[in-house]
Design a protein around this motif. Structure first.
Motif, PDB file in Angstrom:
ATOM      1  N   UNK A 198       0.804  -1.220   0.000  1.00  0.00           N
ATOM      2  CA  UNK A 198       0.000   0.000   0.000  1.00  0.00           C
ATOM      3  C   UNK A 198       0.834   1.265   0.000  1.00  0.00           C
ATOM      4  N   UNK A 199       2.109   1.169   0.226  1.00  0.00           N
ATOM      5  CA  UNK A 199       2.961   2.348   0.220  1.00  0.00           C
ATOM      6  C   UNK A 199       4.226   2.050  -0.555  1.00  0.00           C
ATOM      7  N   UNK A 200       4.662   3.004  -1.363  1.00  0.00           N
ATOM      8  CA  UNK A 200       5.908   2.863  -2.107  1.00  0.00           C
ATOM      9  C   UNK A 200       6.721   4.133  -1.904  1.00  0.00           C
ATOM     10  N   UNK A 201       8.033   3.973  -1.817  1.00  0.00           N
ATOM     11  CA  UNK A 201       8.925   5.120  -1.654  1.00  0.00           C
ATOM     12  C   UNK A 201      10.301   4.739  -2.172  1.00  0.00           C
ATOM     13  N   UNK A 202      11.042   5.742  -2.586  1.00  0.00           N
ATOM     14  CA  UNK A 202      12.424   5.543  -3.002  1.00  0.00           C
ATOM     15  C   UNK A 202      13.321   6.224  -1.982  1.00  0.00           C
ATOM     16  N   UNK A 203      14.411   5.554  -1.603  1.00  0.00           N
ATOM     17  CA  UNK A 203      15.352   6.186  -0.701  1.00  0.00           C
ATOM     18  C   UNK A 203      16.337   7.028  -1.510  1.00  0.00           C
ATOM     19  N   UNK A 204      17.251   7.698  -0.840  1.00  0.00           N
ATOM     20  CA  UNK A 204      18.167   8.609  -1.533  1.00  0.00           C
ATOM     21  C   UNK A 204      19.098   7.892  -2.500  1.00  0.00           C
ATOM     22  N   UNK A 205      19.233   6.560  -2.361  1.00  0.00           N
ATOM     23  CA  UNK A 205      20.059   5.784  -3.279  1.00  0.00           C
ATOM     24  C   UNK A 205      19.255   5.211  -4.437  1.00  0.00           C
ATOM     25  N   UNK A 206      17.970   5.586  -4.515  1.00  0.00           N
ATOM     26  CA  UNK A 206      17.128   5.132  -5.616  1.00  0.00           C
ATOM     27  C   UNK A 206      16.555   3.743  -5.432  1.00  0.00           C
ATOM     28  N   UNK A 207      16.663   3.180  -4.219  1.00  0.00           N
ATOM     29  CA  UNK A 207      16.116   1.854  -3.971  1.00  0.00           C
ATOM     30  C   UNK A 207      14.626   1.956  -3.659  1.00  0.00           C
ATOM     31  N   UNK A 208      13.862   1.020  -4.205  1.00  0.00           N
ATOM     32  CA  UNK A 208      12.407   0.996  -4.021  1.00  0.00           C
ATOM     33  C   UNK A 208      12.054   0.225  -2.752  1.00  0.00           C
ATOM     34  N   UNK A 209      11.246   0.852  -1.888  1.00  0.00           N
ATOM     35  CA  UNK A 209      10.749   0.242  -0.658  1.00  0.00           C
ATOM     36  C   UNK A 209       9.235   0.146  -0.756  1.00  0.00           C
ATOM     37  N   UNK A 210       8.675  -0.938  -0.246  1.00  0.00           N
ATOM     38  CA  UNK A 210       7.233  -1.185  -0.316  1.00  0.00           C
ATOM     39  C   UNK A 210       6.750  -1.635   1.053  1.00  0.00           C
ATOM     40  N   UNK A 231       0.415  -7.450   8.748  1.00  0.00           N
ATOM     41  CA  UNK A 231       1.648  -8.119   9.140  1.00  0.00           C
ATOM     42  C   UNK A 231       2.813  -7.140   9.241  1.00  0.00           C
ATOM     43  N   UNK A 232       2.651  -5.927   8.710  1.00  0.00           N
ATOM     44  CA  UNK A 232       3.658  -4.891   8.858  1.00  0.00           C
ATOM     45  C   UNK A 232       4.962  -5.133   8.119  1.00  0.00           C
ATOM     46  N   UNK A 233       4.929  -5.924   7.066  1.00  0.00           N
ATOM     47  CA  UNK A 233       6.165  -6.217   6.340  1.00  0.00           C
ATOM     48  C   UNK A 233       6.642  -5.002   5.545  1.00  0.00           C
ATOM     49  N   UNK A 234       7.952  -4.891   5.406  1.00  0.00           N
ATOM     50  CA  UNK A 234       8.558  -3.865   4.563  1.00  0.00           C
ATOM     51  C   UNK A 234       9.554  -4.578   3.663  1.00  0.00           C
ATOM     52  N   UNK A 235       9.358  -4.408   2.356  1.00  0.00           N
ATOM     53  CA  UNK A 235      10.227  -5.033   1.371  1.00  0.00           C
ATOM     54  C   UNK A 235      11.102  -3.987   0.688  1.00  0.00           C
ATOM     55  N   UNK A 236      12.268  -4.413   0.251  1.00  0.00           N
ATOM     56  CA  UNK A 236      13.080  -3.618  -0.656  1.00  0.00           C
ATOM     57  C   UNK A 236      13.129  -4.408  -1.956  1.00  0.00           C
ATOM     58  N   UNK A 237      12.884  -3.710  -3.054  1.00  0.00           N
ATOM     59  CA  UNK A 237      12.894  -4.367  -4.361  1.00  0.00           C
ATOM     60  C   UNK A 237      14.085  -3.824  -5.129  1.00  0.00           C
ATOM     61  N   UNK A 238      15.018  -4.715  -5.464  1.00  0.00           N
ATOM     62  CA  UNK A 238      16.229  -4.320  -6.168  1.00  0.00           C
ATOM     63  C   UNK A 238      16.028  -4.272  -7.670  1.00  0.00           C
ATOM     64  N   UNK A 239      17.118  -4.020  -8.376  1.00  0.00           N
ATOM     65  CA  UNK A 239      17.063  -3.946  -9.847  1.00  0.00           C
ATOM     66  C   UNK A 239      16.696  -5.292 -10.455  1.00  0.00           C
ATOM     67  N   UNK A 240      16.832  -6.385  -9.675  1.00  0.00           N
ATOM     68  CA  UNK A 240      16.414  -7.702 -10.167  1.00  0.00           C
ATOM     69  C   UNK A 240      14.898  -7.882 -10.075  1.00  0.00           C
ATOM     70  N   UNK A 241      14.216  -6.882  -9.482  1.00  0.00           N
ATOM     71  CA  UNK A 241      12.760  -6.854  -9.334  1.00  0.00           C
ATOM     72  C   UNK A 241      12.210  -7.910  -8.381  1.00  0.00           C
ATOM     73  N   UNK A 278      11.284  -8.851  -4.598  1.00  0.00           N
ATOM     74  CA  UNK A 278      11.101  -8.264  -3.268  1.00  0.00           C
ATOM     75  C   UNK A 278      11.794  -9.095  -2.195  1.00  0.00           C
ATOM     76  N   UNK A 279      12.484  -8.397  -1.299  1.00  0.00           N
ATOM     77  CA  UNK A 279      13.141  -9.037  -0.166  1.00  0.00           C
ATOM     78  C   UNK A 279      12.584  -8.383   1.095  1.00  0.00           C
ATOM     79  N   UNK A 280      12.008  -9.204   1.980  1.00  0.00           N
ATOM     80  CA  UNK A 280      11.486  -8.652   3.223  1.00  0.00           C
ATOM     81  C   UNK A 280      12.664  -8.217   4.086  1.00  0.00           C
ATOM     82  N   UNK A 281      12.648  -6.914   4.466  1.00  0.00           N
ATOM     83  CA  UNK A 281      13.760  -6.365   5.226  1.00  0.00           C
ATOM     84  C   UNK A 281      13.477  -6.349   6.723  1.00  0.00           C
TER      85      UNK A 281
END
Length: 186
Positions: A127-139, A146-156, A158-161
């Protein structure tokens, strides 16, 4: 430095958990607070244009309104079934949209509105998407409690962080049916 890192992680988690995106573009801060249930989901670009998705139609349009006002213009579509709940721009001007268990993306164009393509899948409740200052996508996962937060890399992929625990003021709709329990007396 460890405290600073932990504080940054908590701020990011809170922003993502509540669907808030904060963007720093050339010194300007843009804030997006999606209100998907009330149809007030918006995001601004670096030119001050506001973007919002239409819902309940096939396909879901992405609309742009300029700072000077006027009628909204269709600048893209999300193929049905669609349920957009979060928007964020990357550094290149591509719009990323949380849509159910997937992230879709498009480059907005009023001249030739594109259909969004799937960028990543397997992000249930996104439900939420944002990019950090390094251009990484967070979801963030605000739809399954469940409160999960994923980072999605250039390989597309998602990795639960980490997971964000519900806050004390969260309602059952926001954070599931979590209740505080008193510690047993000794």
């Amino acid at each position: 430095a460890a405290i600073d890192s932990e504080l940054r992680r908590r701020i990011l988690a809170a922003r993502l958990h509540h669907g808030i995106s904060l963007h720093d573009v050339k010194g300007w801060l843009f804030l997006s607070t999606p209100g998907a249930a009330s149809g007030k989901l918006m995001m601004s670009d670096r030119h001050g244009n506001l973007y919002t998705p239409g819902r309940g139609v096939d396909p879901c349009p992405i609309l742009r309104t300029t700072p000077s006002g006027g009628a909204p213009v269709v600048v893209g579509h999300i193929a049905a079934p669609c349920n957009p709940t979060g928007l964020a721009f990357d550094r290149d001007g591509d719009l990323f949209i949380a849509d159910g268990a997937r992230i879709v993306t498009l480059r907005p164009s009023a001249a030739s509105p594109p259909t969004a393509t799937v960028y990543a899948t397997d992000v249930p409740g996104a439900n939420g998407v944002a990019f950090d200052r390094n251009g990484r996508l967070w979801v963030s996962d605000g739809g399954t409690a469940q409160g999960r937060v994923w980072r999605i890399g250039s390989d597309r992929i998602p990795v639960e962080m980490f997971r964000v625990q519900p806050t004390a003021g969260s309602s059952s709709n926001e954070a599931g049916s979590h209740r505080r329990r008193r510690a047993p007396r000794a």
